[in-house]
Motif scaffolding. Sequence first.
Motif, PDB file in Angstrom:
ATOM      1  N   THR A  47       0.793  -1.185  -0.022  1.00 33.15           N
ATOM      2  CA  THR A  47      -0.124  -0.074  -0.161  1.00 33.15           C
ATOM      3  C   THR A  47       0.954   1.319   0.052  1.00 33.15           C
ATOM      4  O   THR A  47       0.336   2.503  -0.093  1.00 33.15           O
ATOM      5  CB  THR A  47      -1.024   0.057   1.144  1.00 33.15           C
ATOM      6  N   ARG A  48       2.146   1.268   0.042  1.00 37.00           N
ATOM      7  CA  ARG A  48       2.851   2.378   0.237  1.00 37.00           C
ATOM      8  C   ARG A  48       3.231   2.911  -0.688  1.00 37.00           C
ATOM      9  O   ARG A  48       3.629   2.458  -1.866  1.00 37.00           O
ATOM     10  CB  ARG A  48       4.054   1.842   1.351  1.00 37.00           C
ATOM     11  N   ILE A  49       3.540   4.410  -0.648  1.00 36.47           N
ATOM     12  CA  ILE A  49       4.160   5.128  -1.861  1.00 36.47           C
ATOM     13  C   ILE A  49       5.371   5.661  -1.101  1.00 36.47           C
ATOM     14  O   ILE A  49       5.364   6.450   0.011  1.00 36.47           O
ATOM     15  CB  ILE A  49       3.350   6.355  -1.991  1.00 36.47           C
TER      16      ILE A  49
ATOM     17  N   HIS B 120       8.313  -5.427  -0.729  1.00 35.46           N
ATOM     18  CA  HIS B 120       6.992  -6.053  -0.575  1.00 35.46           C
ATOM     19  C   HIS B 120       5.624  -5.397   0.073  1.00 35.46           C
ATOM     20  O   HIS B 120       4.444  -5.425  -0.406  1.00 35.46           O
ATOM     21  CB  HIS B 120       7.154  -7.289   0.217  1.00 35.46           C
ATOM     22  N   THR B 121       5.982  -4.156   0.744  1.00 31.91           N
ATOM     23  CA  THR B 121       4.883  -3.393   1.066  1.00 31.91           C
ATOM     24  C   THR B 121       4.647  -2.290   0.189  1.00 31.91           C
ATOM     25  O   THR B 121       3.749  -1.371   0.612  1.00 31.91           O
ATOM     26  CB  THR B 121       5.382  -2.741   2.742  1.00 31.91           C
TER      27      THR B 121
ATOM     28  N   ASP C 244       0.077   9.578   6.639  1.00 31.48           N
ATOM     29  CA  ASP C 244       1.093   9.613   7.469  1.00 31.48           C
ATOM     30  C   ASP C 244       1.660   8.390   7.505  1.00 31.48           C
ATOM     31  O   ASP C 244       2.856   8.045   7.838  1.00 31.48           O
ATOM     32  CB  ASP C 244       0.851  10.070   8.974  1.00 31.48           C
ATOM     33  N   ARG C 245       0.782   7.108   7.334  1.00 31.71           N
ATOM     34  CA  ARG C 245       1.474   5.837   7.306  1.00 31.71           C
ATOM     35  C   ARG C 245       1.827   5.202   5.809  1.00 31.71           C
ATOM     36  O   ARG C 245       2.626   4.495   5.683  1.00 31.71           O
ATOM     37  CB  ARG C 245       0.534   4.761   7.860  1.00 31.71           C
ATOM     38  N   ALA C 246       0.964   5.654   5.057  1.00 27.59           N
ATOM     39  CA  ALA C 246       1.048   5.095   3.631  1.00 27.59           C
ATOM     40  C   ALA C 246       2.154   5.710   2.805  1.00 27.59           C
ATOM     41  O   ALA C 246       2.845   5.118   2.096  1.00 27.59           O
ATOM     42  CB  ALA C 246      -0.101   5.280   2.669  1.00 27.59           C
ATOM     43  N   VAL C 247       2.598   7.055   3.045  1.00 32.40           N
ATOM     44  CA  VAL C 247       3.689   7.705   2.256  1.00 32.40           C
ATOM     45  C   VAL C 247       4.988   7.479   3.254  1.00 32.40           C
ATOM     46  O   VAL C 247       5.180   7.986   4.300  1.00 32.40           O
ATOM     47  CB  VAL C 247       3.207   9.294   2.056  1.00 32.40           C
TER      48      VAL C 247
END
Length: 434
Positions: A131-133, A188-189, A159-162
């Motif tokens: 899910t992360r950028i 992988h994330t 704040d968690r994804a970026v």
Amino acid sequence: MSDTGVEPARPGEAEAVRLDATDPGHRHLFHLPPAGGGRYPEAAYLAGNSLGLQPRATRGELLADLDAWGRFGVEGHLEAARPWLPYHESLTAPAARLVGALPGETVVMNSLTVNLHLLMVSFYRPAGERTRIVIEDSAFPSDSYAVRSQARFHGLDPDRAVVRLTPRPGEDTLRTEDVTAFLAAEGHTVALVLLGGVNYLTGELMDIPAITAAGRTAGTVVGWDLAHAAGNVVLALHDWDVDFAAWCSYKYLNSGPGALAGVFVHERHHGDEGLPRFEGWWSTAATTRFEMAPVSRPPATVDAWQVSNPPIFAMGPVRTSLELFDSVGMPALRERSLRLTGYLERLLDEVCVRRPLTVITPREPRRRGSQLSVRFGAGSASELTKRLRHEHGVIADAREPDVVRFAPVPLYSTYHDCWRVADALAATVPEVAR
């Protein structure tokens, strides 16, 4: 002042003049702003990484398109000397050559951040743990805003994804090995890597092929913001297997304030019906556009990512600029860039050693574009640039609180411009006791 009334050359100035005689560039093709201060009539313009200068050819070419509207009205779509209906196609091949792409992989449309959002509709598809950028901590603010809003759009906490990658303690720029190590460990994330090809603040040229390869190995999509790279460094997006890229054309590409931007999508994504896209009239194939069918039939090219009818008067300056780059060639411009930037670096080394000034751009020529960023440790960057402009006719760009960016653009900057930068800094910033 000498008895002749002509102020004598200052130390080092003769060398700069001599270098300009042997390595002149293409300054004559551009309009130069008046100095507005200092000894010289024209400005030493070192802000082309913020807004490029106007090519002399732009006005006449733009007026010709405007005259076609007056002469033909709606029939100009087909009957103008440069017909409007296929006008955008005249930009495709030169834009592709500029970024090292196939013609079917490039299109000029919209503005940079709009294009990034349209591309992320297709290429940021968070699912499961992926899910992360990943961006750089010193990304241009609009990129930061864009990816955070994309995360929110997908119901994620930005704040968690970026993930914002930072340099090592005490350093100003990212190391390629740290980026690739992160992707090896955490890839992988990661759903999307979106970095600046040349960092706007520090001028660092990222290792685009190495980071792209690391991302692809980790199974993530890799896109690039090339706002400060297109027209600045040699690119090979197709061969580097980049997923997508976007760039503006008002900086090094000299197409005017807020000019239309460019998009690259690798051909392996063309025709992929599993990729979502926003569509509009210009997303459907040109051969069937005027059938006025209710369902789009997009072509198997990057043109499928277009949405709206192109603005012709905004495309004209981009076309004029791309023709200039085609005539000179990016390899030749890059070589002159290395010479100019190296010369400026040598002069700044002499000035900075006794002053509260530090060059934060990488010293290795292969790790930077046409930019040297200087940290000013004794006051406001914007106040310094105001003094450089009004007292010395040197136009540079301030990034608060403490960075001044100097861009020796190879198309129109001169060695004398670089010398004027160093001379102005020496006169403006006092030496400090050692």
